[in-house]
Structure formats: structure tokens, C-alpha cells
Design a protein around this motif. Sequence first.
Motif, mmCIF file in Angstrom:
data_model
loop_
_atom_site.group_PDB
_atom_site.id
_atom_site.type_symbol
_atom_site.label_atom_id
_atom_site.label_comp_id
_atom_site.label_asym_id
_atom_site.label_seq_id
_atom_site.Cartn_x
_atom_site.Cartn_y
_atom_site.Cartn_z
ATOM 1 N N THR A 1 -3.140 0.412 21.919
ATOM 2 C CA THR A 1 -2.470 1.584 22.498
ATOM 3 C C THR A 1 -1.404 1.179 23.520
ATOM 4 O O THR A 1 -0.412 1.887 23.673
ATOM 5 C CB THR A 1 -3.479 2.550 23.142
ATOM 6 O OG1 THR A 1 -4.287 1.838 24.088
ATOM 7 C CG2 THR A 1 -4.358 3.188 22.095
ATOM 8 N N TYR B 1 -3.326 9.603 17.268
ATOM 9 C CA TYR B 1 -3.079 9.480 18.712
ATOM 10 C C TYR B 1 -2.246 10.659 19.183
ATOM 11 O O TYR B 1 -1.419 11.192 18.446
ATOM 12 C CB TYR B 1 -2.339 8.181 19.043
ATOM 13 C CG TYR B 1 -3.159 6.940 18.807
ATOM 14 C CD1 TYR B 1 -4.144 6.560 19.703
ATOM 15 C CD2 TYR B 1 -2.944 6.155 17.689
ATOM 16 C CE1 TYR B 1 -4.894 5.420 19.490
ATOM 17 C CE2 TYR B 1 -3.690 5.017 17.461
ATOM 18 C CZ TYR B 1 -4.673 4.654 18.366
ATOM 19 O OH TYR B 1 -5.417 3.530 18.147
ATOM 20 N N VAL C 1 -0.956 7.722 26.190
ATOM 21 C CA VAL C 1 -1.428 7.680 24.811
ATOM 22 C C VAL C 1 -2.921 7.983 24.842
ATOM 23 O O VAL C 1 -3.680 7.301 25.525
ATOM 24 C CB VAL C 1 -1.168 6.306 24.163
ATOM 25 C CG1 VAL C 1 -1.659 6.296 22.725
ATOM 26 C CG2 VAL C 1 0.301 5.953 24.224
ATOM 27 N N LYS D 1 -6.536 9.189 22.566
ATOM 28 C CA LYS D 1 -7.266 9.337 21.299
ATOM 29 C C LYS D 1 -8.298 10.420 21.558
ATOM 30 O O LYS D 1 -9.249 10.213 22.289
ATOM 31 C CB LYS D 1 -7.930 8.033 20.902
ATOM 32 C CG LYS D 1 -8.678 8.104 19.615
ATOM 33 C CD LYS D 1 -8.053 7.189 18.621
ATOM 34 C CE LYS D 1 -8.817 7.277 17.314
ATOM 35 N NZ LYS D 1 -8.072 6.685 16.258
ATOM 36 N N ASN E 1 -6.187 6.324 26.645
ATOM 37 C CA ASN E 1 -6.312 4.916 26.267
ATOM 38 C C ASN E 1 -5.289 4.033 26.949
ATOM 39 O O ASN E 1 -5.561 2.886 27.238
ATOM 40 C CB ASN E 1 -6.186 4.748 24.754
ATOM 41 C CG ASN E 1 -7.427 5.192 24.031
ATOM 42 O OD1 ASN E 1 -8.474 5.386 24.626
ATOM 43 N ND2 ASN E 1 -7.318 5.371 22.744
#
Length: 147
Positions: free
Chosen positions: A50, A102, A130, A132, A137
Amino acid sequence: MRKLIKNEQGLTLVEILATLVLLGIVFVGIMSVFSQMTLFNDKTYTKLDTMNLARQEMSEIKSVAYPKLITDITTNIAATTYDDFSVAADPYYLFAKNEDGYTYEMRLYKIPKLVGDANIASLYQVHLQVKKGTQLNSETYGYIESK
């Protein structure tokens, strides 16, 4: 002959069982460390993945936005890079998109962070996260030049 009988050099069954129990306890402790290391390696891999996605996305944002006025930057980012655009409360614009599982959330600050005379009118800070699902992340910061 009596000396040979009294001087036996062997291990009893109790000693062997005690040794096996101690080795079993040590083995279980070592095996739990290996499972924790596997979990740690998986988390590290996800974090690195990520982080690279965030860096790549930041370079794409800069290539789309550079060099324009802040109103052109917001329009250009919303039109080419990000699907969802909403005007958040001051001090930033909020852009979001979902890609490959994502969620990218970008905050582009409305007020320039740096203003100078070095042939740059102003630098606007970009904060990219970013995620998830709902878990963050990775995140990164950058600047977009406005002329």
C-alpha cells in the motif's frame, strides 16, 4: 560383581519422560514464535504494497494537476483521476475512488502551505490515504504546485 550391579550407567524411564516433557514445552514455545513471524511478515507485505500504491497515486495526481490554478487542479483531478468528488468542510477538498479493493482518499488543502518568490505562486498540500475496507493501510503527503 557387586560393583558392576551398583554402578549402572543408564537412564530410568522417569528421566526419559521428564526430558521429553521439557523438550515438548520448549518446542511449543518455538513453534508459537514461527506463527507470529508469519503474521508479522503478512502485515509488512501489505504495508509495503500500500505504500507503493500511495507513492504511485501521488505521482499520478501531480502529473494530472501540474501546473495549474487551484480551481483547475480540483476540476482536473475530479475529471481524470477520481470518481467521487465532494467538497468537504474547510480547509480541504475531498476526493475518493475505489480501485482493486482499495479506497483512495485524497485531501487537497484549499489554503497554500508554502508561498514564495522562487517562480512558484504557491504549494498546496495533498494528504493521500490508502484503505482496505475501513482500515487505514498507508498514507503519504505531497505538494502540488500552482502557478
